[in-house]
Enzyme design. Structure first.
Site, short mmCIF file in Angstrom:
data_model
loop_
_atom_site.label_atom_id
_atom_site.label_comp_id
_atom_site.label_asym_id
_atom_site.label_seq_id
_atom_site.Cartn_x
_atom_site.Cartn_y
_atom_site.Cartn_z
N ARG A 175 -25.14 -38.89 -22.80
CA ARG A 175 -25.17 -39.78 -23.97
C ARG A 175 -23.96 -39.50 -24.87
NH1 ARG A 175 -30.55 -38.86 -26.91
NH2 ARG A 175 -29.82 -40.40 -28.42
N ARG A 206 -38.35 -38.01 -27.79
CA ARG A 206 -37.75 -39.14 -27.08
C ARG A 206 -37.33 -38.70 -25.68
NH1 ARG A 206 -33.24 -41.77 -30.95
NH2 ARG A 206 -32.29 -42.05 -28.92
N LYS A 239 -27.76 -40.48 -38.57
CA LYS A 239 -27.69 -41.90 -38.95
C LYS A 239 -29.08 -42.46 -39.28
CE LYS A 239 -25.97 -43.41 -35.07
NZ LYS A 239 -26.04 -42.18 -34.26
N ARG A 265 -35.66 -32.39 -32.10
CA ARG A 265 -36.02 -33.64 -32.77
C ARG A 265 -37.33 -34.23 -32.23
NH1 ARG A 265 -31.57 -38.35 -33.29
NH2 ARG A 265 -31.68 -38.53 -31.04
N ARG A 272 -21.86 -50.54 -30.98
CA ARG A 272 -21.52 -49.32 -30.26
C ARG A 272 -20.33 -49.53 -29.34
NH1 ARG A 272 -27.07 -47.02 -30.30
NH2 ARG A 272 -27.08 -44.93 -29.42
P1 AMP Z 1 -30.46 -44.71 -30.26
O1 AMP Z 1 -31.87 -44.63 -30.74
O2 AMP Z 1 -29.56 -45.42 -31.21
O3 AMP Z 1 -29.92 -43.37 -29.84
O4 AMP Z 1 -30.49 -45.63 -28.95
C1 AMP Z 1 -31.25 -45.26 -27.82
C2 AMP Z 1 -30.72 -45.97 -26.58
O5 AMP Z 1 -30.84 -47.40 -26.74
C3 AMP Z 1 -29.23 -45.75 -26.28
O6 AMP Z 1 -28.99 -44.54 -25.58
C4 AMP Z 1 -28.93 -46.99 -25.43
O7 AMP Z 1 -29.45 -46.86 -24.12
C5 AMP Z 1 -29.73 -48.06 -26.14
N1 AMP Z 1 -28.93 -48.70 -27.23
C6 AMP Z 1 -29.21 -48.66 -28.57
N2 AMP Z 1 -28.28 -49.35 -29.26
C7 AMP Z 1 -27.40 -49.82 -28.36
C8 AMP Z 1 -26.20 -50.58 -28.46
N3 AMP Z 1 -25.72 -50.99 -29.66
N4 AMP Z 1 -25.54 -50.88 -27.31
C9 AMP Z 1 -26.00 -50.49 -26.12
N5 AMP Z 1 -27.11 -49.75 -25.94
C10 AMP Z 1 -27.81 -49.41 -27.05
#
Ligand code: AMP
Length: 228
Positions: free
Chosen positions: A182, A171, A28, A138, A103
């Site tokens: 996750r 990360r 994404k 990654r 989400r």
């Molecule tokens: P990502 O980079 O999109 O994988 O997001 C990293 C982390 O940020 C996730 O594992 C959540 O802890 C938090 N996070 C990001 N977007 C959301 C969302 N829309 N709702 C809840 N937590 C989020």
């Protein structure tokens, strides 16, 4: 096979509200960044917003950090507030590419109710073994958020961002022990949004296990963008 629900023909999808849906590691972020350039719309990744917030020295930042480190979602009320605030900024007025939001169903409903409803939900999916493998390789740039993957998309200079020259990082939530929870959280809470957007008739499913370039071509086709 992937479903194609956006009607064929018609105008290219410019100046539209697009969301990128799919599990971590599906691509994404990579596709969102490419689309943002082509459409001249902001790529708004809720994860990037939270990673920035996490760096601050406030009780809120500590709370956000805890959720992220455990691979859990940040609570809806906070997430909705932060993302809607970002969407209200001038650069997102004509359209946006949202990555990682919504989400959960309350987040999707909040977006609809905000008057910024979604024109196209691009659902990029890939099998779990592909996701786990990709995430294990990654690296990301903490400064400009560029994404790299050992062997498939390596930086020109080792551990250095091609775009801005910052040192690359892994990360913390890409650690193997956090990836499985996750993915489970994704299946429990986010996967239902595929049906949500399918019901609304805005869903396009794309096979994210293909190469970055093939996925990009299919994204372009789904949005009826001219072949680049
Ligand atoms: P990502 O980079 O999109 O994988 O997001 C990293 C982390 O940020 C996730 O594992 C959540 O802890 C938090 N996070 C990001 N977007 C959301 C969302 N829309 N709702 C809840 N937590 C989020």
């Amino acid at each position: 096979m992937f479903r194609r629900i956006v009607p064929e023909g018609g105008e290219p999808t410019m100046g539209k509200n697009i969301v990128l849906l799919g599990p971590p590691g599906a691509g994404k972020g990579t596709q969102g960044q490419r689309l943002a350039e082509k459409l001249d719309e902001p790529h708004i990744a809720s994860g990037d917003i939270f990673r920035q917030l996490r760096g601050q020295d406030t009780p809120l930042a500590q709370k956000v950090k805890g959720y992220m480190e455990r691979g859990e979602y940040v609570p809806d009320d906070l997430t909705i507030r932060v993302v809607l605030e970002r969407l209200s900024q001038p650069d997102a007025r004509q359209g946006f590419i949202l990555d990682g939001f919504p989400r959960t169903e309350p987040q999707a409903q909040a977006l609809d109710n905000s008057g910024r409803s979604v024109d196209v939900a691009l659902y990029i999916n890939a099998p779990v073994d592909v996701l786990v493998e990709r995430i294990s390789r990654r690296y990301t740039c903490p400064k400009c958020h560029a994404i790299y993957e050992a062997s498939r998309r390596s930086p020109k200079k080792e551990m250095t961002c091609d775009v801005c020259g910052a040192p690359l990082e892994r990360r913390a939530d890409d650690a193997p022990e956090v990836v499985r929870p996750r993915l489970q959280t994704y299946l429990d809470k986010t996967r239902p949004l595929v049906d949500y957007y399918e019901r609304l008739g805005t869903l396009v499913e794309i096979d994210g296990a293909q190469t970055i370039e093939v996925v990009e071509r299919e994204v372009d086709r789904a949005l009826r963008l001219p072949a680049g």
